[in-house]
Design an enzyme around this catalytic site. Structure first.
Site, mmCIF file in Angstrom:
data_model
loop_
_atom_site.group_PDB
_atom_site.id
_atom_site.type_symbol
_atom_site.label_atom_id
_atom_site.label_comp_id
_atom_site.label_asym_id
_atom_site.label_seq_id
_atom_site.Cartn_x
_atom_site.Cartn_y
_atom_site.Cartn_z
ATOM 1 N N ASP A 150 0.798 -1.237 0.207
ATOM 2 C CA ASP A 150 -0.080 0.053 0.312
ATOM 3 C C ASP A 150 0.889 0.644 0.245
ATOM 4 O O ASP A 150 2.232 1.696 0.484
ATOM 5 C CB ASP A 150 -1.197 0.360 1.597
ATOM 6 C CG ASP A 150 -1.933 -1.082 0.975
ATOM 7 O OD1 ASP A 150 -2.592 -0.981 0.187
ATOM 8 O OD2 ASP A 150 -2.569 -1.615 1.957
ATOM 9 N N TYR B 71 7.476 -9.593 7.466
ATOM 10 C CA TYR B 71 7.278 -8.511 7.471
ATOM 11 C C TYR B 71 7.833 -7.576 8.432
ATOM 12 O O TYR B 71 7.856 -8.384 9.793
ATOM 13 C CB TYR B 71 5.562 -8.009 7.099
ATOM 14 C CG TYR B 71 5.339 -7.715 6.256
ATOM 15 C CD1 TYR B 71 4.856 -6.744 4.890
ATOM 16 C CD2 TYR B 71 4.345 -9.537 5.753
ATOM 17 C CE1 TYR B 71 4.753 -6.766 4.401
ATOM 18 C CE2 TYR B 71 3.648 -8.862 4.444
ATOM 19 C CZ TYR B 71 3.368 -7.946 3.171
ATOM 20 O OH TYR B 71 2.867 -8.009 2.116
#
Lengths: 267, 267
Positions: free
Chosen positions: B52, B119
């Protein structure tokens, strides 16, 4: 009439420098816009140092006058709220912030009453490109000899005519003689274990681009392009073309402004 | 036909996310533009993860195919040169960089062949506003109880239906069951001595905004708003509204993509 002295910090990356310019986002312009809202009257801000585009500040000072009712501490909170975009979204932080504010005598001027300043220049000294540091450090790939840089710094400390470290394009100065009270070079590892080198320089005044040219010259000494002793000749020559390159703006931080000579000289 | 697999890193601050969009600067769009110049043919890039806006990557992967003559190592140098703005000015570094490139079999696909991802979410945990970290950390002011966060993390590790950690708006998934192989929470001091907390999470796949909602939930546990045990109920309930807030994008980094199950599971 109140006279307010601000201490402010900013990340200079997205500003066209300090000085107000039409149609451009500058630190002075942003501050004046926000303070005019908070004080409900047009505000003109006088900054101590007109930092260039991309240059940061940890302790810039600026003063402004006006007949406004808002108490000084409320003013800081309200202005910071607007500067952070209203703090509507979680974790959102702006790139300009008032650290503190104090009322000073009416005759006080943030710039003309300053006795000196401290700048910090941050170098990242490693081979592989570090994209996340690109706006806050000058990355130098060749390993720098910090001992040679420290030796060269000795020729810069003290009172000299620093014409050799002055870029064209600044405002006319009466004299190019300045006193550098301190010039420290230290190194550390950053959080990724990369070598960082900090140049801290304290003086009674600085010529246009002086810290960036001093840094470029020290980097050339550190990389072996110039011997440390050459810096003595450079200063004595007064010739800009003998000094090193102008280090880029993103490594430079206006760290502190001194209003008392004893703080500046460390007495 | 060559098939090239890239490893890339980017600072997501100035991108409208990964995915190509008309008139907007996106990572995919930038890569395709630059690679098309370097390869002298139109290039379409397939990324592993559609990050994003504001989200960063340390080890994003992307593959592209074509009949181009330029050797793979030359391609990296040439593309990075353009991405850094031609490197005309001293110290200039771009916000997107190809770390490495390798030729892979023609049937290989950067996304469909991925077995999992890691992540990292970076939190800055201190009171005073830190403007220079604003695009790379989520600043949480209240002191976080890291032991409670570690305890809560135990309820997230393993194979579960993670519907509770899925935001609306992502693409339709066949199942919301995922396996989290590892979830580590560690703390360190940054260069200014401020507390940083890193959440590292490794799984075979992630739902839309899953890492950011897990982080928001762990932050609420750390700040005492939720007890650690509540996380077990949240996962079992499958209800998004029981979980915590969505942590902001700027703290999130796509760290690694795994193409071998044994690397992912750490066997």
């Amino acid at each position: 009439m109140k006279n307010i002295l601000l201490t402010i910090e900013y990340d200079g990356t997205s500003f066209f420098g300090w000085q107000r310019q039409p149609e451009k986002r500058t630190v002075q312009g942003e501050l004046e816009r926000v303070l005019s809202v908070v004080c409900r009257c047009p505000v003109q801000v006088n900054g101590t140092s007109r930092t260039d585009a991309g240059v940061h500040a940890l302790g810039q000072r600026a003063s402004f006058k006006g007949d406004f009712g808002i108490p000084t501490d409320r003013l800081v909170v309200a202005a910071n709220n607007i500067l952070a975009g209203g703090m509507n979204s979680i974790g959102k932080i702006g790139d300009l912030r008032i650290v503190s504010a104090e009322e000073v005598p009416e005759g006080f001027h943030a710039r003309f009453d300053a006795k000196g300043k401290k700048y910090v220049y941050k170098i990242l000294n490693c081979q592989e490109t570090q994209i996340f540091s690109r706006n806050q450090y000058y990355q130098v790939r060749k390993s720098l000899n910090i001992e040679a840089m420290k030796q060269a710094a000795l020729y810069i400390k003290g009172t000299h005519d620093f014409k050799c470290f002055q870029a064209a394009g600044g405002e006319e100065k009466k004299t190019t003689v300045r006193t550098i009270y301190d010039l420290q070079i230290t190194e550390e590892k950053n959080e990724l274990g990369k070598r960082t080198i900090f140049i801290e320089i304290k003086g009674d005044g600085f010529l246009y681009n002086m810290v960036r040219i001093i840094t470029g010259t020290l980097v050339e000494v550190g990389s072996g392009k110039l011997p440390a002793e050459a810096v003595q000749d450079i200063v004595e020559s007064g010739q800009r073309q003998k000094a090193g390159h102008t280090a880029p703006p993103q490594g430079l931080y206006l760290s502190k402004v001194y209003y008392k000579l004893e703080d500046l000289a460390g007495l």
